[in-house]
Design a protein around this motif. Structure first.
Motif, PDB file in Angstrom:
ATOM      1  N   GLN B 143       0.835  -1.198   0.000  1.00  0.00           N
ATOM      2  CA  GLN B 143       0.000   0.000   0.000  1.00  0.00           C
ATOM      3  C   GLN B 143       0.874   1.253   0.000  1.00  0.00           C
ATOM      4  N   LEU B 146       2.021   2.155  -3.303  1.00  0.00           N
ATOM      5  CA  LEU B 146       1.000   2.790  -4.148  1.00  0.00           C
ATOM      6  C   LEU B 146       0.907   4.297  -3.916  1.00  0.00           C
ATOM      7  N   ALA B 203      -7.081   1.461  -2.571  1.00  0.00           N
ATOM      8  CA  ALA B 203      -6.394   1.115  -3.821  1.00  0.00           C
ATOM      9  C   ALA B 203      -7.334   1.286  -5.019  1.00  0.00           C
ATOM     10  N   GLN B 206      -7.804   4.961  -5.792  1.00  0.00           N
ATOM     11  CA  GLN B 206      -6.581   5.482  -6.394  1.00  0.00           C
ATOM     12  C   GLN B 206      -6.518   5.159  -7.892  1.00  0.00           C
TER      13      GLN B 206
END
Lengths: 107, 526
Positions: B143, B146, B203, B206
Motif C-alpha cells: 500500500q 502505491l 487502492a 486510487q
C-alpha cells in the motif's frame, strides 16, 4: 513389602506377577538411593531440610509403588523432621534402614 | 518427558501411560532433562517438584528460557498437604498445571491429553495469526508503494507527506497528479475504518482517480460528483469516505478546493504570515452517504495565492490523536500549531515538523490513521540546484558532479564533490532500513547566497549524530561510529558549519561552506 508392591502393581497397571520384576528393581534402586542420602545424616548431625527432601522422595515412590510400611515410616520421619524432633528422626531413620534390610532379605 | 529423581516413580508413570499413544522419555535429573528438552520435541513435561540439586521450579525456569509455552504438569503431593506457597509457585506460569502425584490412571491420561490438545490448538491459532500478521505487513508495504513518495518535486511543484497508518494497512489516501502543464490535482481522502477493507477501497479509488483524470480536465465539484456515483453505484459500497479535492494552477497561482466532509486545507506563507483555511462550511457530505448528493460549483473555494504559499492538508485521524491523559487534539490547537509553523518552515519539512511539535506536546497515541500533506510552488531559483534521488550509491556521482559546478573555484568544486559523496555514502550505507520494500528517496539541494553555499539533505534513514560520529571515528572496535566510516571528520573539515535535525523520522542535515578559498583556521564547527 514385596507382596504389597506386587498386589498394588497388579491393580494399578494390570500386570501379572511375572511382569513386575523391573518395577521391583526400580523400587529397590530408588530405596537404595534414598538410604544413600540418609546415611550421612544417620551417622552425623541431622540436617532437617535435607531430611525433608529425602522423605518427600520416599513418600512419593513408596505411595506410587504401594509400599505401605515404607510410606508410613517416611511420613513419620517427615513429621519428625518438621517438628524437629531429633530422637524421633533417628528412630525412624533406623527403622527405614531395618525395613531395607528386610526387603533385601525378602528379595 | 517425565522428570523425577526416583526411578520407581518414572517406572510407574511409564506403566500408566503405556499403550495410550504416548511415547515417554524419562530423566532422573534436571540437567539431563534440560539437555533432552533442547534436543527433542516433547508435547508435555511431567515434573517432580522436589528433587536434589536443581528442583522442579528451577528446571521450569530453565525450560522457559528456551520455550515459554510448552505445557508443564507438576506431579506433587504437596498441594494436597495444604502448601499454599507451593501452589502459588506452580500457578505462577499460565502454561503450568499440577496433579496429585498418586492420582489415578484415568485422571492423569485425561489431564495430559487435555493439556496437549489445548497447546496444539493455541499453536495452530498462533501460526494462523502470525501468517495473517505477515500478510497484513506485506499489504501495508505494498500500500505504501502505491502512495506518492514522501517527497515529490518537479519544475512546478514541491510536495511532502507524512503517512501514519494506525495498523499495517490504512484507509488514508493522497495523490498529487499532474493534470496539464502547471495544473495539478491534490486529492486527500480517508475511507472509514483502517483495516483491510479500507485499504482495498483506497487502492480502488486510487486506480479510479488515475483513470478518470486521463479523460477530462476536472474541477473539484465534478470530481467529487463522479467519485460519489462510482462509490454508490459501481462499488455499491456500504462504507464511505471523506475527501478534499484541490486543483492547483501554478501558472496563475490559483487554487480551487472543495471538501466532502474532510478537514479544510490550510494555506499560509512566510510573506503574508497569515494562515487561512478553505471554508469548512462549504462543500458537501462525505462520499458514499447518498447517491443523490450533489457537489456544487458554488461550493468550490477559490483563492489566488502568493508564490511562497504552502498548502497543508490532513486526514481527520489527526483529531483522534491522544496524549497520555487521553485528551484528543483539539482542532483549535492544530490550527494554532500549523499557523505558528508557517513563518519559518518550508514545504518539505512541514508535515514532519508538525508531527514533531504534536509529539513534543505529548500527542503521540494515534488510534486512527493520519496523514499530513504539504504542497507549494517550486519557485525557480537560478542559485539553487536540487535533486531527488533513490538511496543507491550509483545515484551519487551525478549529483556530486552537478553540485561541484557551484563551487567558486575548481578547488571548492572538488570539496563539494567530496562532501556530497561522503554525506550520501553515509546516509545510504548506514541509514538503510533493510526491511523496507519501498526504495528510500533522498532530497538534496545546493544553494548559493552571497558568499555562502549551503548543501541540504533530507532523508528518512536511521538518525545519526554527526558530532558524536566525528569524535568517535577511529575509536574502539565495536563502536558503531568507529566502524561505520561515517566520514564525519571529513565533512567537518570541509564545512564551516553543519547542522542536523530530526523530526518524526525525517533527518535534515545542512552544510554551510564559505565560497572561495578560506583560511582553514577560521573554520569553526557547531
Amino acid at each position: 513389602m514385596k507382596k504389597d508392591i506386587i498386589e498394588h502393581l497388579k491393580v494399578i497397571l494390570d500386570l501379572r506377577e511375572e511382569e513386575c520384576g523391573e518395577y521391583l528393581e526400580a523400587f529397590a534402586q530408588s530405596f537404595d538411593e534414598c538410604c544413600l542420602q540418609l546415611e550421612p545424616l544417620r551417622q552425623g548431625e541431622l540436617d532437617y531440610g535435607r531430611l525433608r527432601v529425602v522423605t518427600h522422595t520416599l513418600i512419593g515412590f513408596s505411595e506410587n509403588m504401594g509400599a505401605m510400611d515404607l510410606l508410613a515410616l517416611s511420613k513419620s520421619l517427615n513429621a519428625a523432621a518438621k517438628e524437629p524432633d531429633e530422637a524421633a528422626c533417628r528412630r525412624d531413620i533406623e527403622r527405614i534402614f531395618a525395613l531395607r534390610r528386610a526387603y533385601q532379605d525378602e528379595a | 518427558m517425565a522428570v523425577d529423581d526416583a526411578v520407581a516413580n518414572l517406572m510407574i508413570l511409564k506403566g500408566i501411560l503405556k499403550g495410550n499413544d504416548f511415547k515417554v522419555v524419562t530423566s532422573t535429573n534436571a540437567l539431563d532433562a534440560l539437555q533432552l528438552f533442547k534436543q527433542e520435541f516433547f508435547d508435555v513435561i511431567l515434573l517432580d517438584v522436589i528433587m536434589p540439586g536443581i528442583d522442579g521450579f528451577e528446571l521450569r525456569k530453565l525450560i522457559r528460557e528456551v520455550d515459554i509455552e510448552r505445557p508443564i504438569i507438576f506431579l506433587t503431593s504437596m498441594v494436597e498437604d495444604g502448601s499454599m506457597k507451593m501452589l502459588n509457585q506452580i500457578v505462577w506460569d499460565s502454561n503450568t498445571f499440577y496433579l496429585n502425584k498418586v492420582t489415578d490412571k484415568e485422571t492423569l491420561i485425561r489431564k495430559i491429553k487435555e493439556v496437549v490438545a489445548n497447546h496444539r490448538i493455541r499453536n495452530v491459532e498462533r501460526q494462523r495469526s502470525n501468517k495473517l500478521e505477515g500478510e497484513l505487513k506485506l499489504a501495508g508495504e505494498l500500500q505504501r508503494i502505491l502512495l506518492p513518495e514522501w517527497c515529490e518535486i518537479d519544475e512546478h511543484i514541491m510536495a511532502s507527506s507524512l503517512y501514519k497508518p494506525a495498523s499495517h494497512v490504512s484507509g488514508d489516501i493522497f495523490e498529487i497528479i499532474r493534470i496539464s502543464d502547471a495544473k495539478y490535482l491534490l486529492f486527500i481522502g480517508d475511507i472509514a475504518g483502517h483495516g483491510v477493507s479500507a485499504a482495498l477501497y483506497m487502492a480502488t479509488i486510487q486506480a479510479w482517480l488515475k483513470v478518470s483524470l486521463k479523460k477530462q480536465n476536472p474541477s473539484p465539484h465534478d470530481l467529487l460528483n463522479q467519485l460519489n456515483q462510482f462509490f454508490c453505484k459501481e462499488l455499491q459500497s456500504s462504507t464511505y469516505m471523506t475527501a478534499l479535492v484541490a486543483i492547483i494552477d501554478f501558472d496563475i497561482n490559483h487554487i480551487s478546493v472543495q471538501s466532502a466532509g474532510h478537514p479544510p486545507v490550510f494555506i499560509g506563507s512566510a510573506s503574508q504570515k497569515v494562515a487561512m483555511t478553505s471554508d469548512s462550511s462549504r462543500g458537501g457530505l462525505p462520499i458514499g452517504w447518498f447517491k443523490e448528493t450533489e457537489y456544487l460549483p458554488s461550493d468550490n473555494f477559490e483563492y489566488d495565492f502568493p508564490d511562497d504559499a504552502i498548502f497543508i492538508c490532513t486526514t481527520d485521524g489527526v483529531f483522534d490523536i491522544e496524549n497520555e491523559q487521553q485528551e484528543v487534539l483539539a482542532e483549535s490547537d492544530y490550527r494554532e500549531i500549523t499557523e505558528a509553523l508557517f513563518g519559518d518552515t518550508d514545504c518539505l519539512t512541514f508535515p514532519y515538523r508538525l508531527c514533531g511539535v504534536l509529539e513534543k506536546m505529548g500527542y503521540f497515541i494515534a488510534p486512527d490513521d493520519y496523514t499530513f500533506v504539504a504542497v507549494s510552488k517550486n519557485i525557480r531559483n537560478p542559485n539553487r540546484k536540487q535533486h531527488l534521488i533513490p538511496a543507491k550509491l550509483s545515484a551519487i556521482a551525478e549529483v556530486a558532479e552537478d553540485f561541484a559546478s557551484m563551487g567558486a573555484t575548481p578547488e571548492q568544486g572538488v570539496e563539494i564533490d567530496l562532501l556530497v559523496h561522503e554525506y550520501l555514502n553515509n546516509v545510504i550505507i548506514h541509514g538503510g532500513k533493510q526491511a523496507d520494500k519501498k526504495q528510500r528517496i533522498i532530497y538534496i539541494s545546493i544553494e548559493k547566497n552571497d558568499d555562502v553555499l549551503e548543501i541540504r539533505g533530507l532523508e528518512q534513514g536511521a538518525p545519526w549524530n554527526i558530532q558524536e560520529a566525528a569524535e568517535n571515528s577511529g575509536g574502539e572496535p565495536g563502536n558503531s561510529y568507529a566502524t561505520s566510516g561515517r566520514g564525519a571528520q571529513i565533512l567537518q573539515s570541509i564545512t564551516e558549519y553543519i547542522s542536523y535535525n530530526s523530526f518524526c523520522g525525517l533527518n535534515e542535515t545542512r552544510f554551510v561552506l564559505r565560497r572561495g578559498a578560506e583560511d582553514q583556521h577560521e573554520k569553526g564547527h557547531h
